[in-house]
Design a protein around this motif. Structure first.
Motif, PDB file in Angstrom:
ATOM      1  N   ALA A  54       0.829  -1.282   0.079  1.00 16.33           N
ATOM      2  CA  ALA A  54       0.284  -0.099  -0.094  1.00 16.33           C
ATOM      3  C   ALA A  54       0.886   1.560   0.069  1.00 16.33           C
ATOM      4  O   ALA A  54       0.848   2.436  -0.793  1.00 16.33           O
ATOM      5  CB  ALA A  54      -0.679   0.151   1.463  1.00 16.33           C
ATOM      6  N   GLY A  55       1.506   1.230   0.859  1.00 14.19           N
ATOM      7  CA  GLY A  55       3.027   2.543   0.944  1.00 14.19           C
ATOM      8  C   GLY A  55       3.434   2.940  -0.805  1.00 14.19           C
ATOM      9  O   GLY A  55       3.816   3.971  -1.191  1.00 14.19           O
ATOM     10  N   ASP A  68       0.269   4.534  -2.845  1.00 11.49           N
ATOM     11  CA  ASP A  68       0.517   4.950  -2.523  1.00 11.49           C
ATOM     12  C   ASP A  68       1.509   6.394  -3.360  1.00 11.49           C
ATOM     13  O   ASP A  68       1.884   7.911  -3.595  1.00 11.49           O
ATOM     14  CB  ASP A  68       0.545   5.244  -0.862  1.00 11.49           C
ATOM     15  CG  ASP A  68      -1.061   4.930  -0.472  1.00 11.49           C
ATOM     16  OD1 ASP A  68      -1.997   4.763  -1.186  1.00 11.49           O
ATOM     17  OD2 ASP A  68      -0.729   5.010   0.818  1.00 11.49           O
ATOM     18  N   SER A 128       2.142   6.454  -7.289  1.00 10.84           N
ATOM     19  CA  SER A 128       0.614   7.305  -7.938  1.00 10.84           C
ATOM     20  C   SER A 128       1.095   8.581  -8.487  1.00 10.84           C
ATOM     21  O   SER A 128       1.464   8.773  -9.638  1.00 10.84           O
ATOM     22  CB  SER A 128      -0.473   7.057  -7.083  1.00 10.84           C
ATOM     23  OG  SER A 128      -1.562   7.316  -8.152  1.00 10.84           O
ATOM     24  N   SER A 141      -5.283   1.258  -7.271  1.00 14.07           N
ATOM     25  CA  SER A 141      -5.514  -0.544  -6.496  1.00 14.07           C
ATOM     26  C   SER A 141      -6.837  -0.868  -5.553  1.00 14.07           C
ATOM     27  O   SER A 141      -7.167   0.142  -5.694  1.00 14.07           O
ATOM     28  CB  SER A 141      -3.849   0.364  -5.281  1.00 14.07           C
ATOM     29  OG  SER A 141      -3.237   0.710  -5.789  1.00 14.07           O
ATOM     30  N   ARG A 177      -7.708   5.908  -8.503  1.00 15.31           N
ATOM     31  CA  ARG A 177      -6.231   5.433  -7.133  1.00 15.31           C
ATOM     32  C   ARG A 177      -6.880   3.926  -6.649  1.00 15.31           C
ATOM     33  O   ARG A 177      -6.112   3.805  -6.103  1.00 15.31           O
ATOM     34  CB  ARG A 177      -5.868   6.649  -6.632  1.00 15.31           C
ATOM     35  CG  ARG A 177      -5.144   7.337  -7.347  1.00 15.31           C
ATOM     36  CD  ARG A 177      -4.635   8.567  -6.140  1.00 15.31           C
ATOM     37  NE  ARG A 177      -3.150   7.724  -5.312  1.00 15.31           N
ATOM     38  CZ  ARG A 177      -2.669   8.595  -4.743  1.00 15.31           C
ATOM     39  NH1 ARG A 177      -2.738   9.851  -4.691  1.00 15.31           N
ATOM     40  NH2 ARG A 177      -1.201   8.037  -4.271  1.00 15.31           N
ATOM     41  N   ALA A 178      -8.118   4.288  -6.032  1.00 12.13           N
ATOM     42  CA  ALA A 178      -8.128   3.122  -5.310  1.00 12.13           C
ATOM     43  C   ALA A 178      -9.430   2.451  -5.129  1.00 12.13           C
ATOM     44  O   ALA A 178     -10.902   3.488  -5.165  1.00 12.13           O
ATOM     45  CB  ALA A 178      -7.748   3.168  -3.799  1.00 12.13           C
TER      46      ALA A 178
END
Length: 249
Positions: A173-174, A177, A180, A192, A241-242
């Motif tokens: 996840a990091g 982030d 992106s 994601s 993004r997610a």
């Protein structure tokens, strides 16, 4: 992007890690059914080849199988080199491969299993993205899709996974982030997905179309496939993004 074939986007070249079984296999089958060229990897190349053979059996010949041990940097480099021998660009990279590790006690897993889980999930995702980025940058519609898990969300402890799996998913996840905003100026979208535990019926079996998908039912792989395809089919000004999901029950 100019749609072709009755309004559908033109075929893509799609790399999927961890495509021998479960959701990676499901995605590979659905990308192939769309007419995309799929390039599959698994730690055991024979397992990746089985998925490729299934796809060929459905009448789709644009499929390639590779070995890639995500926990082994040399294997990742060899995988990227093999992809480059097959194609001069890729349009979609799906970072799906990761080693699942169960257990609600930190001491329940061997050191070697903990190291392999973190290495395959975090290091593997970093290195695959790094080594395939040059091929992505040659596409006019490059997307990186990360199958992360709700285990990568702060405060979510509902998945019955080992702490090392949680740590690894937070690492993924990091990375997403950070990548992106770094890759957006180059036209690369980083998308994601953070699903909770979900049902993944065989996409070639009868349960695929009969699994309940009501408001109170468990999330299905069918819906996750729909999310992935929706995101990559958006015009290039749309950076999703997610995807975050409510967990039933």
């Amino acid at each position: 992007m100019t749609p072709q074939n009755g309004g559908r986007p033109r075929a893509r070249r799609v790399v999927i890690t961890g495509a021998a079984r479960d959701f990676g296999r499901t995605l590979a089958i659905f990308f192939a059914r769309r007419g995309d060229e799929v390039l599959l990897s698994a730690r055991d190349v024979r397992a990746a080849q089985r998925t490729a053979d299934e796809i060929r059996g459905l009448g789709f010949d644009k499929v390639h199988a590779f070995r890639c041990d995500l926990a082994d940097p040399a294997s990742v480099r060899a995988f990227a080199d093999g992809i480059a021998e097959v194609t001069d660009h890729i349009d979609v990279l799906v970072n799906n491969g990761a080693r699942w590790l169960p257990g609600d006690d930190l001491a329940s897993a061997a050191d070697e299993d903990i190291a392999a889980t973190v290495a395959s999930t975090v290091t593997g995702t970093v290195l695959v993205t790094k080594h395939l980025l040059p091929l992505l940058l040659k596409s006019d519609r490059p997307d990186v899709v990360n199958l992360i898990s709700s285990a990568g969300l702060t405060g979510n402890h509902r998945t019955q996974a080992h702490a090392a799996f949680y740590a690894a998913k937070h690492g993924q996840a990091g990375l997403a982030d950070l990548l992106s905003p770094q890759l957006r100026p180059h036209g690369v979208r980083v998308i994601s997905l953070y699903p909770p535990d979900f049902s993944n019926p065989d996409p070639l079996g009868p349960d695929w179309d009969t699994t309940p998908r009501g408001a109170g039912d468990k999330l299905t792989a069918h819906s996750l496939v729909d999310c992935v395809m929706f995101a990559i089919d958006q015009p290039r000004d749309c950076f999703i993004r997610a995807f975050h999901f409510e967990q039933a029950g």
